[in-house]
Structure formats: structure tokens, C-alpha cells
Design a protein around this motif. Structure first.
Motif, PDB file in Angstrom:
ATOM      1  N   GLU A 205      33.344 -16.416  26.276  1.00  0.00           N
ATOM      2  CA  GLU A 205      34.525 -16.055  25.488  1.00  0.00           C
ATOM      3  C   GLU A 205      35.936 -15.170  25.460  1.00  0.00           C
ATOM      4  N   ALA A 206      37.089 -15.595  25.452  1.00  0.00           N
ATOM      5  CA  ALA A 206      38.724 -14.774  26.308  1.00  0.00           C
ATOM      6  C   ALA A 206      39.212 -14.796  25.314  1.00  0.00           C
ATOM      7  N   HIS A 207      39.922 -13.330  24.904  1.00  0.00           N
ATOM      8  CA  HIS A 207      40.666 -13.011  23.655  1.00  0.00           C
ATOM      9  C   HIS A 207      42.400 -12.723  24.401  1.00  0.00           C
TER      10      HIS A 207
ATOM     11  N   ILE B 194      33.598 -20.929  24.844  1.00  0.00           N
ATOM     12  CA  ILE B 194      33.386 -22.055  25.772  1.00  0.00           C
ATOM     13  C   ILE B 194      31.266 -21.474  25.348  1.00  0.00           C
ATOM     14  N   LEU B 195      30.371 -22.198  24.275  1.00  0.00           N
ATOM     15  CA  LEU B 195      29.341 -22.627  23.438  1.00  0.00           C
ATOM     16  C   LEU B 195      28.206 -22.882  24.336  1.00  0.00           C
ATOM     17  N   LYS B 196      27.313 -22.626  24.102  1.00  0.00           N
ATOM     18  CA  LYS B 196      26.056 -22.873  25.190  1.00  0.00           C
ATOM     19  C   LYS B 196      25.460 -24.055  24.365  1.00  0.00           C
TER      20      LYS B 196
ATOM     21  N   LEU C  52      31.413 -12.740  29.252  1.00  0.00           N
ATOM     22  CA  LEU C  52      30.305 -13.174  29.663  1.00  0.00           C
ATOM     23  C   LEU C  52      28.758 -13.477  28.361  1.00  0.00           C
ATOM     24  N   GLY C  53      28.359 -14.593  27.955  1.00  0.00           N
ATOM     25  CA  GLY C  53      27.405 -14.259  26.948  1.00  0.00           C
ATOM     26  C   GLY C  53      26.353 -13.623  27.466  1.00  0.00           C
TER      27      GLY C  53
ATOM     28  N   GLY D  28      21.625 -26.695  30.755  1.00  0.00           N
ATOM     29  CA  GLY D  28      22.685 -25.822  30.380  1.00  0.00           C
ATOM     30  C   GLY D  28      23.747 -26.076  29.334  1.00  0.00           C
ATOM     31  N   THR D  29      25.194 -25.220  30.088  1.00  0.00           N
ATOM     32  CA  THR D  29      26.560 -24.854  29.839  1.00  0.00           C
ATOM     33  C   THR D  29      27.532 -25.557  31.444  1.00  0.00           C
TER      34      THR D  29
END
Length: 656
Positions: free
Chosen positions: A335-337, A356-358, A391-392, A498-499
Motif C-alpha cells: 500500500e502506497a500513500h 496491491i491486494l493478495k 507491506l501487509g 501468491g501475489t
């Protein structure tokens, strides 16, 4: 019918290294306007053959001939330049004759300005020489040198403000583009290109395709880019097991023809073997019977006369692997902000916001230098930045860098390279892992520094298997891989659970692999749903719209011809209809996928309704994990379906 003259004649060419022939007694012609794609596995001898044709390497035996006065332009895979010029001046070296004429014209003009013997024979001789020089300068396009150079440089991705930059300030890949520009501008009779797309982005590749399709000379190129070969070539020569196979077809058509040929050979071989067996049985059965001696002798002669069918020997060696199961991770992987990246004063990326999701499979595309590799390095923690990039939960990263092969220790052996990073249960499996990447026998004792580019890439890829990861980040993973290896890598990625983030310019490799495209342009990224061809279709539509805006502005300033307007409108409508059909087809595919996933969910519902029959899978947790995975896939596919419908609605609303 015009006579087709051979531009290059290859006769009984043989080359061998370390006692083994790369190819032996190879002969073929390259005719004017031929578009030849040289294919074959890594190490088959494609680059060697190009170097021999270019005159850089001498063959063991055989000859390469071409008509007197013909010219060849050769772009190798790698080269270094020590140019002290700027980009434009270095590119203008392609016009050596015109530049020399320009200097000559300048010298004669200066001399004439100083002379006063206007009636002398010497003065008239200078005037005559000046006129001849001017005429020839005009004939070879000397007045348009800068314009032509600018057009080609722009097509290959250079910006106007980069023309004045020194060549030495650019990376090797950009310097290769300058060399390619010089070859294209020289317009030789034959162009030889060795992996030209390795250093180009998608937009530059598409421009080069159009240029080469309209080129008036002959072309021989080595490439592992199937889409590029299909667009540019009309003939395929495969080098395999020391032989060549020549087909008057582009690559994809050649593959089908080759398969058909092997099938026919197999069928003919089987029929012949049955015939031979029948004859041999007869001979064996009646060999010692006097009454059958004449028939036996007749059949023995028949066996001797049979022209035995040989099946072409196929190189069946190929890497074989699959990625380890991905560890569980959170729903949001990256995730970026407000992420910004600068190198000194140079702004690369500005205020990025994305997630970017799983299980997302994302392609990073765009011009070289727009920040694709930079963002990949930021995600993998190798570069600092401004803003927030997280990162998640439980995200483990596997990273294949663009120069991954160069990062290997050149002094270590192949075995040591893997053994040093293998841990736990993987230690006893090192040889098996290496074997699946075609490193077996004595090869595992080779030092990294003696490996080819393709072998180093395979070794670097093998290292990725040593640790299960939930996020794979691959930066140009297909460079130096042959067609078969690329297909196997793609199939392995399609099964990866995975991703994935992949930086690539290989359209064939990306087709059907990714579900999202991040387009890098003007320090920002724009998200597109679908694979690379969906993205390219959208980009072409947007380009058409921008073109029409420019045309409208032009028509307000000048009176346009009605016939021209009608033609433009017709072409515009045709393009819109083509794009609408593509989106409609994508919707149909998405609906089929949704239907399949819904059926899978029903199947899982039935299994869950009968826990006794599936006790083992339920107790291990596999059933619930697979069930959740399919539900997530359905959710993702529904989002794609909705986006496609929105896109279709917008396109229909904008129809003329």
C-alpha cells in the motif's frame, strides 16, 4: 515477375566449440526483402551465426558471400562505446557521406569567397565541383539528416531535451538504442539484429516493428519475443542439434508447421517400420526353404533398397519447476500513500497512491526511465523514498532483479551458488533443483563467470525456489531466456498462488498472465484492468482521441476537405468498433470464468455439507483454504467484469 537476388549466400558453414559442432554444413540464402527470424534454444548458435554473417567471426569451414558493394548493419547483443559526442551528433555519424560532403561544400564555398579570378579555368572548375557536391548532397538526403535522426531517436524513446546529452551519461541499454538508430538511418542492404528488444520498452518495440515492416532491405534477427517475430518476420530458420530448419512462415506459423512435419515423419516412420518387420518375418520364416528361396532373395533386395526414414532429432531439454506454495499473508500486500522518489534533483515518481491486494498479478509497463525498476526496488526495501509505502501482514518477498545474473558471485561454482543459500530440508535437494534448471553432471562444477547469459538467468531463477514467498517481484525475468524456458516460467507463474509484480516489455509473456497493468508515465502511475493487450488497446484508443482533438483544432484554423473528413470519420469508427469488440470478447471470457468459479463453489458447498466423506481435507484445513481462495478469485473476477462493463459503456457512449 522480378528476379529475386540473394543478398547473402551461406554455403556449407561449420563451427564447433570444445569438439562439438554447433552447426555443421549449413547452407541457405537470404534474399532481398527477406525477413528472417533466427530461432533456437540458448546455446544453439544463433549469435555465432549472426557474427559470422557480419564478418566478426570466421567459420571453421564454409563461406559467406554477398554481392559486391552491398552493405550490412549489425547490432550485437552487448557492446561498449567510448563516444565523447552528444546523442544527436553521435547519431548523425550514420550520415558519414553526407557530413563529408557538407564539409567539402563549406570548404569550396570559403575558397570561392576569397578568389577574384572569376574568369579563370580554376574558378569554373570549383563552381562545377560545388554544383556536383550540392546535387549529390541533396540526392542522398543531406538536407534532412537532422530531421530523420530526430524521428528515429524519438521512435526509440529519446526525448528532445536528451538529444544534447553526452552519450557517456546514458546506460548501456540506451547506448544500444543509439547504435540501433545509426543502423536504421544508414539503411544498409541487410540488417542483422541480435536481441534488439532486450533494451526497448513496449512503445519503442511497437515503433521498431512498424519501421522494420516498411524497410526496403533484408533483415535477419535473433529474438525470443514471439509477438515481435510474428509481426516482423516472414521466414523462420531454426538452429537445433547442429542442423537448420527453414520455413517460409512467421514464428507461430512455423511452430505449427514444424509439429505437423514431425507428426508426418512419425507416421511415415511407423508405417515403414511395420513394412520392414513384415518383410523380415517372411525372410526369417522361409530363409531355409528351397521352394521359397527366390521370394526370400527378392525380399532381401527389397530391404536393401528401402530408403530409411529418419525422424528429425529434437532438443527436448527444458527447465522444469514450480514455485513453492506461498505463505499466508494479509489481504493488502502493498500500500502506497503520497510516495515520491527523487535522485538528487531528478524527480522520478511523485505522490503515488495505490494498493496491491493478495493474489493480484500486476504488470509494470512504460518507457525505460519512468520508474518501473525504481518502484520495484522501493517495494523490496532497496531504495529510500518520501511518503508511506507499507507491506501487509506476513508478506515475504522474493526479488529477481533486472541485473540479477550480474549479482551472482563469479568465482563460485553453480553448486556453491545454490548450496550456500539452501537451508533445512532443501539442502539434500540442491542437485535436484539444479537438474530441473538444466544444470547436471559436470555443469554444476562450472564457475559462474564462464556461464552464458541464459545460464546465469536460469541459475538466478533457481535461487528463488529456495524460500517460499507470498510476493514475487520479477524485473525483466525473460531477458536471455529462450522461447521454451519463457513458456515454462510463465506456466509456473500461472500456478503460483501468491501475489506477483512483474516488470517486462515482452507482450507475449505478459499476455494472459497479469490481471492489472500499472502504466508509468510523467512521474505517475495509472492502473488498467486486464492484461497487456487490454492495456495496449486502451492506449491506442486514447491516442486516437488525442489525435482527433488535434485534428479538430487544425480544422478550425484551415478549411478541411469533406472527403478527407469522411475518410477520417470512417477510420475512426472502424477503430472504435474494433476496440468495442475486444472489450466485448473480454467480458465473455470473464463471464465464462465467473461461471466456472461459481460451479467450483457449489462443488465445495456439497463437500462441506458432507464432512464425513471429506474428513481428512477438512481436518488439515486444505478444504477451507481452497474454498476461500476460490471465493476470493470470484470476487476479483467480478471486479474485472464490472470494470469491463464500465469501459464498454463509456466506449458505446462515445461512439459517433
Amino acid at each position: 515477375m522480378p528476379l529475386i537476388l540473394p543478398m547473402i549466400s551461406i554455403n556449407n558453414l561449420s563451427v564447433h566449440f570444445t569438439g562439438t559442432y554447433i552447426f555443421e554444413n549449413v547452407s541457405f540464402l537470404v534474399n532481398d526483402r527477406d525477413r528472417v527470424g533466427l530461432t533456437g534454444k540458448n546455446g544453439a548458435g544463433k549469435t555465432t551465426l549472426l557474427r559470422i554473417i557480419a564478418g566478426v567471426l570466421d567459420p571453421e569451414s564454409g563461406t559467406v558471400t554477398s554481392p559486391s558493394g552491398s552493405t550490412i548493419g549489425y547490432l550485437p547483443q552487448e557492446m561498449s562505446t567510448a563516444s565523447l559526442k552528444n546523442v544527436m551528433n553521435e547519431t548523425l555519424e550514420a550520415f558519414a557521406e553526407a557530413i563529408e560532403l557538407k564539409k567539402q561544400i563549406s570548404r569550396i564555398t570559403e575558397e570561392l569567397a576569397l578568389r577574384t579570378d572569376f574568369e579563370s579555368e580554376g574558378y569554373y572548375s570549383l563552381i562545377s565541383k560545388l554544383n556536383e557536391s550540392n546535387d549529390h548532397f541533396h540526392l542522398i538526403g543531406g538536407h534532412h539528416m537532422e530531421a530523420e535522426a530526430e524521428k528515429v531517436l524519438t521512435g526509440l524513446g529519446f526525448l528532445p531535451d536528451e538529444f544534447a546529452r553526452l552519450v557517456s551519461t546514458f546506460s548501456g541499454g540506451w547506448q544500444m538504442r543509439i547504435e540501433l538508430a545509426k543502423i536504421l538511418l544508414r539503411q544498409p542492404d541487410v540488417i542483422l539484429l541480435d536481441e534488439p528488444t532486450n533494451h526497448l520498452d513496449i512503445e519503442s518495440i511497437e515503433w521498431l516493428e512498424e519501421f522494420l515492416c516498411n524497410y526496403k532491405g533484408a533483415l535477419v534477427l535473433v529474438s525470443h519475443d514471439r509477438a515481435f517475430l510474428d509481426k516482423v518476420t516472414n521466414r523462420t530458420i531454426e538452429i537445433s542439434m547442429g542442423k537448420i530448419y527453414d520455413y517460409k512462415a512467421s514464428y507461430s506459423a512455423y511452430v505449427l508447421l514444424r509439429e505437423e512435419q514431425i507428426e508426418l515423419q512419425m507416421a511415415s516412420f511407423d508405417n515403414q517400420q511395420r513394412q520392414i518387420e513384415q518383410i523380415e518375418r517372411f525372410v526369417e520364416k522361409f530363409r531355409y526353404k528351397a521352394t521359397k528361396s527366390r521370394q526370400v532373395q527378392s525380399r532381401i533386395k527389397m530391404l536393401d533398397k528401402i530408403d530409411r526414414i529418419d525422424i528429425d532429432e529434437m532438443d527436448s531439454s527444458a527447465i522444469h519447476f514450480r514455485f513453492p506454495p506461498a505463505p499466508r499473508s494479509g489481504r493488502v500486500v502493498v500500500e502506497a500513500h503520497n510516495v515520491t522518489k527523487k535522485f538528487g534533483e531528478k524527480l522520478v515518481l511523485k505522490d503515488l497512491d495505490f494498493a496491491i491486494l493478495k493474489n493480484d498479478f500486476v504488470a509494470f509497463v512504460g518507457r525505460n526511465g519512468e520508474g518501473k525498476t525504481t518502484l520495484a526496488k522501493m517495494i523490496t526495501g532497496q531504495l529510500e523514498y518520501e511518503g508511506k509505502l507499507t507491506l501487509g501482514h506476513n508478506v515475504e518477498i522474493g526479488y529477481y532483479a533486472q541485473n540479477q545474473a550480474e549479482l551472482l558471485d563469479p568465482e563460485k561454482t553453480v553448486f556453491q551458488t545454490i548450496d550456500d543459500v539452501a537451508t533445512g530440508d532443501l539442502r539434500p535437494k540442491v542437485r535436484n533443483i539444479l537438474g530441473s534448471f538444466l544444470f547436471g553432471g559436470e555443469t554444476i562444477d562450472k564457475k559462474v563467470k564462464v556461464l552464458s547469459g541464459g545460464e546465469k538467468s536460469r541459475l538466478a531463477m533457481a535461487r528463488l525456489l529456495l524460500k517460499p514467498v507470498s510476493l514475487l517481484v520479477l524485473d525483466e525475468p525473460t531477458n536471455h531466456l529462450d522461447m521454451v524456458s519463457k513458456d515454462i516460467l510463465k506456466n509456473a507463474l500461472l500456478k503460483y498462488d501468491g501475489t506477483l509484480i512483474v516488470v517486462s516489455h515482452d507482450r507475449d509473456f505478459l499476455q494472459g498472465l497479469t490481471t492489472k497493468v500499472f502504466e508509468f508515465r510523467n512521474h505517475a502511475i495509472k492502473q488498467h484492468i486486464g492484461d497487456v493487450y487490454d492495456y495496449l488497446a486502451t492506449r491506442k484508443l486514447q491516442s486516437l482521441k488525442q489525435l482527433e482533438i488535434k485534428k479538430s483544432a487544425t480544422s478550425m484554423r484551415a478549411e478541411a476537405e469533406p472527403a478527407s473528413d469522411n475518410k477520417a470519420t470512417y477510420e475512426r469508427r472502424k477503430q472504435q468498433e474494433r476496440e468495442i469488440r475486444k472489450v466485448a470478447q473480454a467480458i465473455s471470457k470473464s463471464e465464462e470464468a465467473i461461471s466456472q468459479l461459481e460451479n467450483d463453489i457449489k462443488r465445495f458447498d456439497l463437500m462441506l455439507a458432507d464432512p464425513e466423506a471429506h474428513k481428512e481435507r477438512i481436518s488439515s484445513g486444505d478444504l477451507y483454504r481452497d474454498y476461500e481462495q476460490i471465493k476470493h478469485s470470484l470476487e476479483q473476477e467480478m471486479k474485472i467484469w464490472e470494470k469491463l462493463h464500465e469501459q464498454l459503456d463509456q466506449m458505446n457512449a462515445g461512439k459517433e
